[in-house]
Structure formats: C-alpha cells, structure tokens
Design an enzyme around this catalytic site. Structure first.
Site, PDB file in Angstrom:
ATOM      1  N   MET A   1       0.814  -1.213   0.000  1.00 23.38           N
ATOM      2  CA  MET A   1       0.000   0.000   0.000  1.00 23.38           C
ATOM      3  C   MET A   1       0.845   1.260   0.000  1.00 23.38           C
ATOM      4  O   MET A   1       2.041   1.217   0.251  1.00 23.38           O
ATOM      5  CB  MET A   1      -0.983   0.004   1.181  1.00 23.38           C
ATOM      6  CG  MET A   1      -0.396   0.240   2.543  1.00 23.38           C
ATOM      7  SD  MET A   1      -1.688   0.333   3.832  1.00 23.38           S
ATOM      8  CE  MET A   1      -2.709   1.667   3.233  1.00 23.38           C
ATOM      9  N   CYS A   2       0.191   2.351  -0.342  1.00 25.80           N
ATOM     10  CA  CYS A   2       0.778   3.688  -0.325  1.00 25.80           C
ATOM     11  C   CYS A   2       1.954   3.768  -1.300  1.00 25.80           C
ATOM     12  O   CYS A   2       1.767   3.643  -2.501  1.00 25.80           O
ATOM     13  CB  CYS A   2       1.161   4.060   1.103  1.00 25.80           C
ATOM     14  SG  CYS A   2       1.558   5.802   1.347  1.00 25.80           S
TER      15      CYS A   2
END
Length: 191
Positions: free
Chosen positions: A101-102
């Site tokens: 993620m991110c």
C-alpha cells in the site's frame, strides 16, 4: 486453521500502514509475524520504535500472504532489497498472495509484480515508477484486488483498515465481527 501472514517492516515505514494489518489480522485470530527487513528493531517514519518478531529469510516463501506497508523511505528500503525481490518473485511465480500500500507498490513495480496487473497506490506515486511497469492499470479505488495476479494494493494511511479487512477477506477470513467491533461500519456510514 489460521492463515500465516508476514508484514515486512523496514526503517522509514508508515507506522499506521505497518501496524494496522498486524492488529486487525491478529484480532481475527490469524498468525501474523512482523518481519524486519534487516533487523528486529525498526524505526518508523514518525520515529516510533517497532520490534519485529523475526528478520527476513527464506521462510517468507511459506506465508499465505506477505504485506508491504508504505512510507516513502520504508518503501524505498523494501524496493531496494535484492533479497526481498528474489523472494517476492518466487512467491509471485508460485501464485501466492502479496499486498502493498501507499508508496510500497514501487517495490512491486521493481520486482515485476505489477506487470499486466490492476493496482493502486498513493496519489501521483504511480508516475514515479511507471517506467518499471508493463501494461499495468492504475486505479484510484481505496483497495484494488487483482485476483489473477494475486495482488492487493491500497492508497495510504487512511485506507489501512479497509486494506486489512480486504486482506482478511481474500484469505477467506470473515472480517465482519471486527468491522463492527472496531466501529469501522459506523465510520463508513458517518464520515
């Protein structure tokens, strides 16, 4: 039987993104290890000290899911690890699930895991690693699951709970009791 999940932790990780999957999946009765990239002691992006359960080794191949949190420096550290790249490529070839993620999808991009895949990441981050991805399809959804590639991706700190619950769902674990107990359903309908 509980699923085995490894959350890769590197210096500079986004603490919310590292700890939320650990917290949620342990609440759901799963076997979760915090795996340090190089050491058991890790310092997050906001100077929070984290203590991992173990350090990266070949046992990463045995997990049902490997989860990479973001945080720009942490994601760079994960991306730049040749040892982690080799293990993640083997996991991918074996059809095992992996999540990032991110900023961490930048690691998946370097490893070749986003080729021909649907994914998301922190806003505008996809431009930074676009040259590393062949035929990838970026989306702006909170969480993107590409079942054909066995990849889960998410956007950033505020999406960490949705990401953790989706990881549980993909592994066949019903997150509904924890969504209710942790007031996620209340948040989702009232924000």
């Amino acid at each position: 039987m509980a699923k085995k999940i490894a959350v890769m932790i590197a210096d500079g990780c986004e603490e919310i993104e590292a700890l939320t999957p650990v917290d949620v999946l342990r609440r759901l009765g799963q076997d979760v290890d915090m795996v340090g990239l190089k050491d058991l002691a890790v310092t997050g992006a906001h100077q929070i000290k984290l203590t991992c359960d173990k350090v990266l080794d070949d046992s990463l191949l045995d997990y049902d899911m490997v989860v990479l949190p973001g945080g720009y420096q942490g994601a760079q550290n994960l991306r730049n690890s040749d040892q982690l790249m080799a293990l993640m490529q083997k996991r991918n070839q074996a059809g095992k699930w992996n999540a990032a993620m991110c900023a961490a999808p930048m690691a998946f991009a370097r490893y070749g895991l986003l080729n021909d895949s649907d994914y998301t990441c922190y806003p505008e981050m996809e431009k930074e690693f676009a040259s590393d991805v062949t035929n990838g399809r970026h989306h702006e959804d909170i969480v993107v699951v590409d079942s054909s590639k066995h990849i889960i991706t998410s956007r950033g700190p505020a999406t960490a709970l949705a990401y953790a619950y989706k990881i549980a769902e993909v592994l066949g674990v019903d997150p509904a009791p924890q969504k209710e107990a942790m007031l996620y359903n209340f948040l989702a309908t009232n924000i």
